[in-house]
Motif scaffolding. Structure first.
Motif, PDB file in Angstrom:
ATOM      1  N   ALA A   5       0.760  -1.340   0.003  1.00 28.99           N
ATOM      2  CA  ALA A   5      -0.090  -0.024  -0.033  1.00 28.99           C
ATOM      3  C   ALA A   5       0.868   1.378  -0.077  1.00 28.99           C
ATOM      4  CB  ALA A   5      -0.884   0.065   1.195  1.00 28.99           C
ATOM      5  N   SER A   6       0.291   2.126  -0.793  1.00 29.69           N
ATOM      6  CA  SER A   6       1.304   3.314  -0.769  1.00 29.69           C
ATOM      7  C   SER A   6       0.012   4.694  -0.699  1.00 29.69           C
ATOM      8  CB  SER A   6       2.169   3.534  -1.799  1.00 29.69           C
ATOM      9  OG  SER A   6       1.286   3.574  -3.160  1.00 29.69           O
ATOM     10  N   GLY A   7       0.454   5.959  -0.702  1.00 31.75           N
ATOM     11  CA  GLY A   7      -0.192   7.188  -1.271  1.00 31.75           C
ATOM     12  C   GLY A   7      -0.691   7.793   0.263  1.00 31.75           C
ATOM     13  N   GLY A   8      -0.617   7.439   1.481  1.00 35.46           N
ATOM     14  CA  GLY A   8      -0.988   8.046   2.555  1.00 35.46           C
ATOM     15  C   GLY A   8      -0.050   9.227   2.761  1.00 35.46           C
ATOM     16  N   GLY A   9      -0.547  10.165   3.849  1.00 29.06           N
ATOM     17  CA  GLY A   9       0.484  11.456   3.935  1.00 29.06           C
ATOM     18  C   GLY A   9      -0.533  12.361   4.951  1.00 29.06           C
ATOM     19  N   LEU A  10      -0.180  13.609   5.145  1.00 31.45           N
ATOM     20  CA  LEU A  10      -0.841  14.532   5.683  1.00 31.45           C
ATOM     21  C   LEU A  10      -1.526  15.413   4.851  1.00 31.45           C
ATOM     22  CD1 LEU A  10      -1.323  15.963   8.484  1.00 31.45           C
ATOM     23  CD2 LEU A  10       0.939  17.269   7.959  1.00 31.45           C
ATOM     24  N   VAL A  11      -2.742  15.555   5.321  1.00 32.13           N
ATOM     25  CA  VAL A  11      -3.614  16.583   4.369  1.00 32.13           C
ATOM     26  C   VAL A  11      -4.571  17.106   5.465  1.00 32.13           C
ATOM     27  CG1 VAL A  11      -5.313  14.645   4.155  1.00 32.13           C
ATOM     28  CG2 VAL A  11      -5.409  16.411   2.175  1.00 32.13           C
ATOM     29  N   GLN A  12      -5.013  18.559   4.818  1.00 33.33           N
ATOM     30  CA  GLN A  12      -5.882  19.109   5.699  1.00 33.33           C
ATOM     31  C   GLN A  12      -7.324  18.754   5.374  1.00 33.33           C
ATOM     32  OE1 GLN A  12      -5.244  23.326   4.713  1.00 33.33           O
ATOM     33  NE2 GLN A  12      -4.016  23.680   6.296  1.00 33.33           N
ATOM     34  N   ALA A  13      -7.937  18.961   6.488  1.00 31.51           N
ATOM     35  CA  ALA A  13      -9.391  18.746   6.378  1.00 31.51           C
ATOM     36  C   ALA A  13     -10.256  19.316   5.051  1.00 31.51           C
ATOM     37  CB  ALA A  13     -10.464  19.060   7.415  1.00 31.51           C
ATOM     38  N   GLY A  14     -11.094  18.334   4.399  1.00 32.30           N
ATOM     39  CA  GLY A  14     -11.606  18.828   3.125  1.00 32.30           C
ATOM     40  C   GLY A  14     -10.808  18.434   1.876  1.00 32.30           C
ATOM     41  N   GLY A  15      -9.520  18.052   2.210  1.00 36.34           N
ATOM     42  CA  GLY A  15      -8.480  17.781   1.118  1.00 36.34           C
ATOM     43  C   GLY A  15      -9.084  16.099   0.715  1.00 36.34           C
ATOM     44  N   SER A  16      -8.182  15.775  -0.288  1.00 33.50           N
ATOM     45  CA  SER A  16      -8.211  14.554  -0.929  1.00 33.50           C
ATOM     46  C   SER A  16      -6.810  13.812  -1.025  1.00 33.50           C
ATOM     47  CB  SER A  16      -8.720  14.814  -2.414  1.00 33.50           C
ATOM     48  OG  SER A  16      -9.903  14.865  -2.223  1.00 33.50           O
ATOM     49  N   LEU A  17      -6.913  12.535  -1.046  1.00 36.32           N
ATOM     50  CA  LEU A  17      -5.790  11.792  -1.299  1.00 36.32           C
ATOM     51  C   LEU A  17      -6.264  10.260  -1.821  1.00 36.32           C
ATOM     52  CD1 LEU A  17      -3.877  11.360   2.316  1.00 36.32           C
ATOM     53  CD2 LEU A  17      -3.029  12.524   0.225  1.00 36.32           C
ATOM     54  N   ARG A  18      -5.282   9.682  -2.704  1.00 36.66           N
ATOM     55  CA  ARG A  18      -5.508   8.625  -3.350  1.00 36.66           C
ATOM     56  C   ARG A  18      -4.739   7.567  -3.005  1.00 36.66           C
ATOM     57  NH1 ARG A  18      -5.689   6.536  -9.475  1.00 36.66           N
ATOM     58  NH2 ARG A  18      -3.371   6.465  -9.400  1.00 36.66           N
ATOM     59  N   LEU A  19      -5.116   6.532  -2.219  1.00 38.89           N
ATOM     60  CA  LEU A  19      -4.387   5.323  -1.948  1.00 38.89           C
ATOM     61  C   LEU A  19      -4.210   4.286  -3.153  1.00 38.89           C
ATOM     62  CD1 LEU A  19      -5.544   4.695   1.732  1.00 38.89           C
ATOM     63  CD2 LEU A  19      -3.927   6.465   0.941  1.00 38.89           C
ATOM     64  N   SER A  20      -3.040   3.536  -3.094  1.00 36.99           N
ATOM     65  CA  SER A  20      -2.943   2.571  -4.086  1.00 36.99           C
ATOM     66  C   SER A  20      -2.393   1.443  -3.346  1.00 36.99           C
ATOM     67  CB  SER A  20      -1.942   2.793  -5.147  1.00 36.99           C
ATOM     68  OG  SER A  20      -2.295   4.273  -5.930  1.00 36.99           O
ATOM     69  N   ASN A 110      -7.673 -13.066   3.277  1.00 38.82           N
ATOM     70  CA  ASN A 110      -6.472 -14.090   3.468  1.00 38.82           C
ATOM     71  C   ASN A 110      -5.097 -13.249   3.548  1.00 38.82           C
ATOM     72  OD1 ASN A 110      -8.488 -15.145   1.022  1.00 38.82           O
ATOM     73  ND2 ASN A 110      -8.107 -16.805   2.707  1.00 38.82           N
ATOM     74  N   TYR A 111      -4.875 -12.153   2.886  1.00 39.42           N
ATOM     75  CA  TYR A 111      -3.748 -11.253   2.597  1.00 39.42           C
ATOM     76  C   TYR A 111      -3.810 -10.128   2.985  1.00 39.42           C
ATOM     77  CZ  TYR A 111      -3.005 -15.799   0.236  1.00 39.42           C
ATOM     78  OH  TYR A 111      -2.903 -17.088  -0.161  1.00 39.42           O
ATOM     79  N   TRP A 112      -2.847  -9.303   3.656  1.00 42.17           N
ATOM     80  CA  TRP A 112      -2.998  -8.079   4.434  1.00 42.17           C
ATOM     81  C   TRP A 112      -1.524  -7.256   3.871  1.00 42.17           C
ATOM     82  CZ3 TRP A 112      -7.026  -5.957   6.636  1.00 42.17           C
ATOM     83  CH2 TRP A 112      -8.072  -6.566   7.078  1.00 42.17           C
ATOM     84  N   GLY A 113      -1.747  -5.899   3.437  1.00 40.48           N
ATOM     85  CA  GLY A 113      -0.560  -5.214   3.051  1.00 40.48           C
ATOM     86  C   GLY A 113      -0.069  -4.769   4.557  1.00 40.48           C
ATOM     87  N   GLN A 114       0.955  -3.852   4.322  1.00 42.38           N
ATOM     88  CA  GLN A 114       1.796  -3.394   5.601  1.00 42.38           C
ATOM     89  C   GLN A 114       0.891  -2.057   5.978  1.00 42.38           C
ATOM     90  OE1 GLN A 114       2.311  -2.209   2.653  1.00 42.38           O
ATOM     91  NE2 GLN A 114       3.210  -0.449   2.797  1.00 42.38           N
ATOM     92  N   GLY A 115       0.038  -1.377   5.604  1.00 44.82           N
ATOM     93  CA  GLY A 115      -0.581   0.099   5.841  1.00 44.82           C
ATOM     94  C   GLY A 115       0.077   0.980   5.596  1.00 44.82           C
ATOM     95  N   THR A 116      -0.501   2.142   5.259  1.00 44.81           N
ATOM     96  CA  THR A 116      -0.122   3.357   4.966  1.00 44.81           C
ATOM     97  C   THR A 116      -0.913   4.436   5.822  1.00 44.81           C
ATOM     98  OG1 THR A 116       0.345   4.975   3.334  1.00 44.81           O
ATOM     99  CG2 THR A 116      -1.832   3.762   2.998  1.00 44.81           C
ATOM    100  N   LEU A 117      -0.096   5.317   6.153  1.00 47.34           N
ATOM    101  CA  LEU A 117      -0.703   6.274   7.441  1.00 47.34           C
ATOM    102  C   LEU A 117      -1.248   7.471   6.694  1.00 47.34           C
ATOM    103  CD1 LEU A 117      -1.095   7.301  10.343  1.00 47.34           C
ATOM    104  CD2 LEU A 117       0.930   8.362  10.219  1.00 47.34           C
ATOM    105  N   VAL A 118      -2.606   7.680   7.064  1.00 47.41           N
ATOM    106  CA  VAL A 118      -3.199   8.876   6.715  1.00 47.41           C
ATOM    107  C   VAL A 118      -3.522   9.785   7.783  1.00 47.41           C
ATOM    108  CG1 VAL A 118      -5.477   9.902   5.500  1.00 47.41           C
ATOM    109  CG2 VAL A 118      -4.373   7.810   4.580  1.00 47.41           C
ATOM    110  N   THR A 119      -3.034  10.891   7.680  1.00 50.46           N
ATOM    111  CA  THR A 119      -3.421  12.084   8.834  1.00 50.46           C
ATOM    112  C   THR A 119      -4.087  13.223   8.370  1.00 50.46           C
ATOM    113  OG1 THR A 119      -1.167  11.257   9.841  1.00 50.46           O
ATOM    114  CG2 THR A 119      -2.456  13.514  10.728  1.00 50.46           C
ATOM    115  N   VAL A 120      -5.133  13.435   8.862  1.00 49.24           N
ATOM    116  CA  VAL A 120      -6.123  14.686   8.356  1.00 49.24           C
ATOM    117  C   VAL A 120      -6.033  15.589   9.483  1.00 49.24           C
ATOM    118  CG1 VAL A 120      -8.195  15.431   7.602  1.00 49.24           C
ATOM    119  CG2 VAL A 120      -7.487  13.064   7.123  1.00 49.24           C
ATOM    120  N   SER A 121      -5.496  16.880   9.348  1.00 45.00           N
ATOM    121  CA  SER A 121      -5.423  18.097  10.254  1.00 45.00           C
ATOM    122  C   SER A 121      -6.775  18.884  10.120  1.00 45.00           C
ATOM    123  CB  SER A 121      -4.179  18.751  10.172  1.00 45.00           C
ATOM    124  OG  SER A 121      -4.177  19.227   8.706  1.00 45.00           O
ATOM    125  N   SER A 122      -7.213  19.604  11.227  1.00 47.04           N
ATOM    126  CA  SER A 122      -8.446  20.006  11.215  1.00 47.04           C
ATOM    127  C   SER A 122      -7.961  21.706  11.188  1.00 47.04           C
ATOM    128  CB  SER A 122      -9.170  20.303  12.751  1.00 47.04           C
ATOM    129  OG  SER A 122      -8.081  20.313  13.474  1.00 47.04           O
TER     130      SER A 122
END
Length: 122
Positions: A5-20, A110-122
């Motif tokens: 998994a990838s695409g996580g990050g820090l974004v402000q409230a109301g914003g967008s992200l796309r995870l892959s 059955n299978y899981w990825g390692q995770g990607t962190l999404v942080t949404v600031s207010s």
């Protein structure tokens, strides 16, 4: 099957992200795919899932109309487009693959990825 998994990050409230989530090792189109998330101190919860053929979708009520799951079987990738993000969406997001029927329960996968962190600031 291995999931990255990838695409996580820090974004402000109301914003967008796309995870892959890139799959390898097995025939991707044989698996239903799902996204789950886990916030600090909380249990892992279902976010969205998609069937092998993209004919069926499911979303958690908390993300319906804001998140969209999709997949490209030619690229072995599942996506999660997240719009109008809220601080309560902050979590580690995991992709997962199910060899059986797709669903909302983590036990179906059955299978899981390692995770990607999404942080949404207010």
């Amino acid at each position: 099957v291995q999931l990255q998994a990838s695409g996580g990050g820090l974004v402000q409230a109301g914003g967008s992200l796309r995870l892959s989530c890139l799959a390898s090792g097995r025939t991707f189109s044989n698996y239903a795919m799902g996204w789950f998330r886990q916030a600090t101190g909380k249990e892992r919860e279902f976010v969205a899932s998609i069937s092998r053929s993209t004919a069926y979708y499911a979303y958690a009520d908390s993300v319906k109309d804001r998140f969209t799951i999709s997949r490209d079987n030619t690229k072995n990738t599942v996506y999660l487009q997240m719009n109008n993000l809220k601080p309560e969406d902050t979590a580690v997001y995991y992709c997962a693959a199910a060899s059986g029927a797709f669903g909302r329960s983590s036990y179906a996968y059955n299978y899981w990825g390692q995770g990607t962190l999404v942080t949404v600031s207010s």
